[in-house]
Design a protein around this motif. Sequence first.
Motif, mmCIF file in Angstrom:
data_model
loop_
_atom_site.group_PDB
_atom_site.id
_atom_site.type_symbol
_atom_site.label_atom_id
_atom_site.label_comp_id
_atom_site.label_asym_id
_atom_site.label_seq_id
_atom_site.Cartn_x
_atom_site.Cartn_y
_atom_site.Cartn_z
ATOM 1 N N LYS A 2 0.842 -1.191 0.000
ATOM 2 C CA LYS A 2 0.000 0.000 0.000
ATOM 3 C C LYS A 2 0.883 1.249 0.000
ATOM 4 C CE LYS A 2 -4.141 -1.899 0.567
ATOM 5 N NZ LYS A 2 -5.304 -1.656 -0.302
ATOM 6 N N LYS A 3 0.394 2.293 -0.675
ATOM 7 C CA LYS A 3 1.117 3.564 -0.696
ATOM 8 C C LYS A 3 0.188 4.696 -0.259
ATOM 9 C CE LYS A 3 4.551 2.546 -4.300
ATOM 10 N NZ LYS A 3 5.090 2.966 -5.610
ATOM 11 N N LEU A 47 -2.279 -8.714 2.676
ATOM 12 C CA LEU A 47 -3.330 -7.778 2.269
ATOM 13 C C LEU A 47 -4.204 -7.318 3.435
ATOM 14 C CD1 LEU A 47 -4.775 -6.290 -0.022
ATOM 15 C CD2 LEU A 47 -6.201 -8.326 -0.350
ATOM 16 N N THR A 50 -2.151 -5.026 5.717
ATOM 17 C CA THR A 50 -1.825 -3.717 5.115
ATOM 18 C C THR A 50 -3.061 -2.831 5.014
ATOM 19 O OG1 THR A 50 -2.064 -4.655 2.882
ATOM 20 C CG2 THR A 50 0.169 -4.558 3.818
ATOM 21 N N ASN A 51 -4.239 -3.432 4.799
ATOM 22 C CA ASN A 51 -5.485 -2.655 4.757
ATOM 23 C C ASN A 51 -5.754 -1.974 6.107
ATOM 24 O OD1 ASN A 51 -6.118 -3.183 2.102
ATOM 25 N ND2 ASN A 51 -7.386 -4.976 2.569
ATOM 26 N N GLU A 54 -3.112 0.744 6.801
ATOM 27 C CA GLU A 54 -3.422 1.944 6.008
ATOM 28 C C GLU A 54 -4.503 2.777 6.700
ATOM 29 O OE1 GLU A 54 -4.618 3.112 1.409
ATOM 30 O OE2 GLU A 54 -5.377 1.241 2.271
#
Length: 346
Positions: A2-3, A47, A50-51, A54
């Motif tokens: 993620k960015k 995933l 990281t979600n 974020e």
Amino acid sequence: MKKIVLNDFNALHSLFGNLDENIKIIEKNYNVNITSRDGEIIIKGELHQTNQVEEIIQNLIKSIQSGETLDRQRINYVIQSVKVGESEKLEVLDKAFVCVTSKGKSIKPKTIGQGQYINAIKNNAVTFGIGPAGTGKTYLAVAMAVRAFKNNEVNRIIITRPAVEAGESLGFLPGDLQMKVDPYLRPLYDALYDILGAETYNSYKERGLIEVAPLAYMRGRTLDNSFIILDEAQNTTKQQMKMFLTRFGFGSKVVVNGDVTQIDLPTGKKSGLVNAIEVLKNVDGIHFMYLTERDVVRHELVKKIILCYDQYEKKQKHIAEKKQDHKHDRRHDQKQKNTSNSKPSN
């Protein structure tokens, strides 16, 4: 991966903290790697993780941009809120504001529960704040009183608490009556000094605009246009609580605070706070706000201590109930046996 784009160096520095200490807290809770490069925050990991990370970082950025200073407590609270699916409520905290202290510091709720507590005080004539130590019950109530006073919503502030010793005997204290009761009222003075400053507080006190007194001083009075706070309400008797709740008059607002797990009354006396919860739970205009260990804003160990005591007390209660049930079963069996033995034989 993620960015997140963040072209604000100061916000980026606040987010990461000295030697990346803030980011390390997040990485400790999740199996991810967080770095920054050219105004971008890069999150690497699975995933699902990281979600969530974020979401945490986006919330922390909003806090920084609203003027909040990140600390360990705030970061951990955001992490826990995201984990339990309450992240959408966090935005309310950044927008909430109570008042400014004498040193220019903004007083805001630090948890969702504290935010709900403040809203309850705003919207109800009588609010009960019930929860463990460190949840900000007293401090936020005093801040709301100062806010109401400065906004000309009330003419004076009255803060009281029962003079009950917390587990140890203080003996015969020296000095006049005020000097004898001052130790019991010290937490209230501390909050007023911090919010108003000692000079302003003393000025208001001399003019009778602020009164800090033991609960016994409330008897026989009617208090109109006042913001009235009863602190340590778990140490009131049923009669004291009834007396206090019938003191306030027109244009007044009442906040009653207490922790039902720290009752210092003599054995056999029921807490006025516990009784009030039972008696007044369905009365319109009275709101009961329950804060939990998640709302503790002291050292992070305080939360763990509260949880340990809570679990221990529940376990002891369960053991006591099982013993009581066992005694009841034995008495029942003995009664049946006696009845059977007393029947005449054919």
